[in-house]
Scaffold this motif. Structure first.
Motif, PDB file in Angstrom:
ATOM      1  N   ALA A  44       0.986  -1.113  -0.780  1.00 17.61           N
ATOM      2  CA  ALA A  44       0.010   0.295   0.426  1.00 17.61           C
ATOM      3  C   ALA A  44       0.882   1.367  -0.405  1.00 17.61           C
ATOM      4  CB  ALA A  44      -0.938  -0.088   1.422  1.00 17.61           C
ATOM      5  N   LEU A  45       1.917   1.510   0.474  1.00 16.09           N
ATOM      6  CA  LEU A  45       2.470   1.850   0.649  1.00 16.09           C
ATOM      7  C   LEU A  45       3.755   2.062  -0.358  1.00 16.09           C
ATOM      8  CD1 LEU A  45       4.470   1.756   4.168  1.00 16.09           C
ATOM      9  CD2 LEU A  45       3.418   3.492   3.639  1.00 16.09           C
ATOM     10  N   GLU A  46       3.701   1.489  -1.084  1.00 15.01           N
ATOM     11  CA  GLU A  46       4.952   1.567  -2.478  1.00 15.01           C
ATOM     12  C   GLU A  46       3.738   2.800  -3.365  1.00 15.01           C
ATOM     13  OE1 GLU A  46       6.639  -1.159  -4.080  1.00 15.01           O
ATOM     14  OE2 GLU A  46       7.824  -1.906  -2.682  1.00 15.01           O
ATOM     15  N   ALA A  47       2.143   1.857  -3.531  1.00  8.81           N
ATOM     16  CA  ALA A  47       0.997   1.607  -4.494  1.00  8.81           C
ATOM     17  C   ALA A  47       1.134   3.104  -4.253  1.00  8.81           C
ATOM     18  CB  ALA A  47       0.510   0.855  -4.696  1.00  8.81           C
ATOM     19  N   ALA A  48       1.444   3.898  -3.076  1.00  5.21           N
ATOM     20  CA  ALA A  48       0.906   5.272  -3.238  1.00  5.21           C
ATOM     21  C   ALA A  48       0.945   5.738  -3.894  1.00  5.21           C
ATOM     22  CB  ALA A  48       1.088   5.689  -1.097  1.00  5.21           C
ATOM     23  N   LEU A  49       3.042   5.910  -4.025  1.00  8.62           N
ATOM     24  CA  LEU A  49       3.913   6.744  -4.814  1.00  8.62           C
ATOM     25  C   LEU A  49       3.775   6.877  -6.270  1.00  8.62           C
ATOM     26  CD1 LEU A  49       6.860   5.569  -1.982  1.00  8.62           C
ATOM     27  CD2 LEU A  49       5.445   7.559  -1.932  1.00  8.62           C
ATOM     28  N   MET A  50       2.978   5.707  -6.596  1.00 10.60           N
ATOM     29  CA  MET A  50       2.931   5.327  -8.081  1.00 10.60           C
ATOM     30  C   MET A  50       1.682   7.062  -8.895  1.00 10.60           C
ATOM     31  SD  MET A  50       2.619   1.623  -8.323  1.00 10.60           S
ATOM     32  CE  MET A  50       3.274   1.499 -10.765  1.00 10.60           C
ATOM     33  N   GLU A  51       2.173   6.878  -9.879  1.00  6.18           N
ATOM     34  CA  GLU A  51       1.702   8.209 -10.995  1.00  6.18           C
ATOM     35  C   GLU A  51       1.463   7.367 -11.941  1.00  6.18           C
ATOM     36  OE1 GLU A  51       5.342  10.077 -12.073  1.00  6.18           O
ATOM     37  OE2 GLU A  51       5.411  11.504 -10.912  1.00  6.18           O
ATOM     38  N   ASN A  52       0.282   8.879 -12.629  1.00  4.20           N
ATOM     39  CA  ASN A  52      -1.159   7.773 -13.410  1.00  4.20           C
ATOM     40  C   ASN A  52       0.293   7.167 -14.952  1.00  4.20           C
ATOM     41  OD1 ASN A  52      -2.888   8.024 -12.174  1.00  4.20           O
ATOM     42  ND2 ASN A  52      -3.329  10.262 -13.262  1.00  4.20           N
ATOM     43  N   GLU A  53      -0.477   6.012 -15.863  1.00  2.00           N
ATOM     44  CA  GLU A  53       0.256   6.012 -16.998  1.00  2.00           C
ATOM     45  C   GLU A  53      -0.059   6.243 -17.572  1.00  2.00           C
ATOM     46  OE1 GLU A  53       2.290   1.975 -14.604  1.00  2.00           O
ATOM     47  OE2 GLU A  53       0.290   1.376 -15.157  1.00  2.00           O
ATOM     48  N   ILE A  54       0.749   5.966 -19.000  1.00  4.10           N
ATOM     49  CA  ILE A  54      -0.363   6.405 -20.637  1.00  4.10           C
ATOM     50  C   ILE A  54       0.075   4.875 -20.928  1.00  4.10           C
ATOM     51  CG2 ILE A  54       0.096   7.349 -22.809  1.00  4.10           C
ATOM     52  CD1 ILE A  54       0.689   9.899 -20.786  1.00  4.10           C
ATOM     53  N   ILE A  55      -1.225   4.213 -21.847  1.00  6.61           N
ATOM     54  CA  ILE A  55      -0.736   3.389 -22.775  1.00  6.61           C
ATOM     55  C   ILE A  55      -1.270   3.491 -23.729  1.00  6.61           C
ATOM     56  CG2 ILE A  55      -1.811   0.786 -22.620  1.00  6.61           C
ATOM     57  CD1 ILE A  55      -2.107   1.040 -19.500  1.00  6.61           C
ATOM     58  N   CYS A  56      -0.925   3.503 -25.293  1.00  7.47           N
ATOM     59  CA  CYS A  56      -0.794   3.537 -26.455  1.00  7.47           C
ATOM     60  C   CYS A  56      -1.156   2.617 -27.437  1.00  7.47           C
ATOM     61  CB  CYS A  56       0.462   4.391 -27.204  1.00  7.47           C
ATOM     62  SG  CYS A  56       0.906   5.876 -26.209  1.00  7.47           S
ATOM     63  N   GLY A  57      -1.432   2.475 -28.130  1.00  9.34           N
ATOM     64  CA  GLY A  57      -2.014   1.718 -29.811  1.00  9.34           C
ATOM     65  C   GLY A  57      -3.281   1.327 -29.464  1.00  9.34           C
ATOM     66  N   ALA A  58      -3.768   0.737 -30.343  1.00 11.54           N
ATOM     67  CA  ALA A  58      -5.210  -0.207 -30.479  1.00 11.54           C
ATOM     68  C   ALA A  58      -5.343  -1.279 -29.664  1.00 11.54           C
ATOM     69  CB  ALA A  58      -5.854  -0.015 -31.831  1.00 11.54           C
ATOM     70  N   ASN A  59      -4.479  -1.192 -29.680  1.00 16.64           N
ATOM     71  CA  ASN A  59      -4.821  -3.292 -29.018  1.00 16.64           C
ATOM     72  C   ASN A  59      -4.676  -3.253 -27.578  1.00 16.64           C
ATOM     73  OD1 ASN A  59      -4.951  -4.699 -31.559  1.00 16.64           O
ATOM     74  ND2 ASN A  59      -3.644  -5.700 -31.919  1.00 16.64           N
ATOM     75  N   ALA A  60      -3.494  -2.577 -27.257  1.00 20.89           N
ATOM     76  CA  ALA A  60      -3.144  -2.378 -25.866  1.00 20.89           C
ATOM     77  C   ALA A  60      -4.254  -1.674 -25.302  1.00 20.89           C
ATOM     78  CB  ALA A  60      -1.543  -2.168 -25.794  1.00 20.89           C
ATOM     79  N   VAL A  61      -5.100  -0.387 -26.003  1.00 24.48           N
ATOM     80  CA  VAL A  61      -5.838  -0.020 -24.623  1.00 24.48           C
ATOM     81  C   VAL A  61      -7.266  -0.735 -25.072  1.00 24.48           C
ATOM     82  CG1 VAL A  61      -7.304   2.660 -25.146  1.00 24.48           C
ATOM     83  CG2 VAL A  61      -4.757   2.596 -25.793  1.00 24.48           C
ATOM     84  N   GLY A  62      -7.244  -1.448 -26.316  1.00 21.44           N
ATOM     85  CA  GLY A  62      -8.709  -2.123 -26.277  1.00 21.44           C
ATOM     86  C   GLY A  62      -8.561  -3.396 -25.111  1.00 21.44           C
ATOM     87  N   ALA A  63      -7.623  -3.967 -25.480  1.00 19.78           N
ATOM     88  CA  ALA A  63      -7.233  -4.466 -23.840  1.00 19.78           C
ATOM     89  C   ALA A  63      -7.620  -3.810 -22.410  1.00 19.78           C
ATOM     90  CB  ALA A  63      -6.173  -5.381 -23.485  1.00 19.78           C
TER      91      ALA A  63
END
Length: 295
Positions: A44-63
């Motif tokens: 939980a402590l580590e997760a709190a430090l994470m930033e939003n991510e960017i995912i690109c591409g039709a197949n990756a975003v579709g999944a």
């Protein structure tokens, strides 16, 4: 369509997703008693430090939309991708989340890469849980990565794993190793969403915990490596793949019960780690030969 910050604001909005992040997503953590080289229960402590991510591409975003669509915070796309994103935009509108069509130059800035395929989704970070040695995943085949450094190789390996029906991936989290990132997600073409991914900072200890449940097998070129077809298939296999340059590390190799090799049939003596993964996964997901020895 829902409004978003104008182009002049994209740089600050997406500063943390520059192309430099493609090469490594490991960040040392010094929070409380957490140390970067051992496993802990501070998820939980580590997760709190994470930033939003960017995912690109039709197949990756579709999944992404199919598996965890609620995690999508914003959606960007180019005119050429209108038809592809139509139903995703409808979902974003229904749930009052922003989406926007961008011209190519603004799209590259928003995505943080020119290799966006016309679609980029800003998503909540997917935290990779720390491997639980007391309750390891149980499956016919567990894939383990020891210091694979190139995020494109990570993505390609994940794609092969999902193709061959592997459900679990264990990653040795080391400073030089790749972790799931925009480049890995893009190369995986959606496969990351179909894998249960775990991490460990002490892979030899994790392999010891797996030994009662799996035959731990390292892929290598050592003189003690057996031919793949000679590997006993009487129990589940935890297959360990190593770094692109140095292979499986000595400590991890010592923790494995077997070492196997892919026998060359031509002048080249080795394969890229992602190619080797595909060959090994194909072989290990075939039915075991009836005459396979048990050792």
């Amino acid at each position: 369509m829902a409004g978003l910050p104008q182009a002049e604001h994209y740089k600050s909005l997406f500063a943390s997703f520059s192309s430099e992040k493609e090469e490594s997503s490991f960040r040392p953590i010094t929070l409380g008693t957490i140390t970067p080289n051992i496993d802990s229960k501070a998820d939980a402590l580590e997760a709190a430090l994470m930033e939003n991510e960017i995912i690109c591409g039709a197949n990756a975003v579709g999944a992404l939309f199919r598996v965890r669509g609620a995690d999508v915070l914003r959606l960007f796309y180019t005119q050429a991708a209108r038809q592809t994103v139509g139903h995703w935009c409808a979902e974003m509108a229904r749930t009052k989340r922003p989406y926007r069509e961008l011209p190519p130059d603004e799209m590259a800035r928003a995505a943080g890469t020119a290799h966006h395929g016309g679609i980029a989704a800003v998503v909540k970070p997917r935290y990779i849980p720390i491997f639980d040695r007391k309750a390891p995943p149980i499956a016919p085949l567990l894939l383990v990565l020891d210091g694979v450094a190139n995020p494109h190789n990570l993505g390609a390996i994940a794609r092969s794993a999902a193709f061959f029906g592997v459900k679990d991936l264990l990653i040795h989290e080391v400073p030089w190793g790749a972790m799931p990132s925009d480049a890995a997600y893009r190369t995986a073409e959606g496969a990351m969403e179909h894998l249960r991914i775990h991490k460990t900072r002490d892979l030899p200890a994790a392999l010891s915990a797996l030994t009662p449940h799996y035959r731990t097998v390292a892929a290598g070129l050592g003189t003690s490596a057996m031919r793949l077809e000679s590997l006993p298939r009487d129990r589940p296999v935890a297959l360990v793949l190593g770094n692109e340059e140095n292979g499986v590390s000595p400590a991890v190799l010592a923790a494995c019960r077997r070492e196997v090799r892919v026998e060359p049939r031509g002048p080249m003596q080795s394969l890229n780690v992602a190619q080797a993964a595909a060959v090994l996964l194909h072989a290990l997901t075939l039915p075991a030969p009836a005459s396979a020895p048990v050792v």
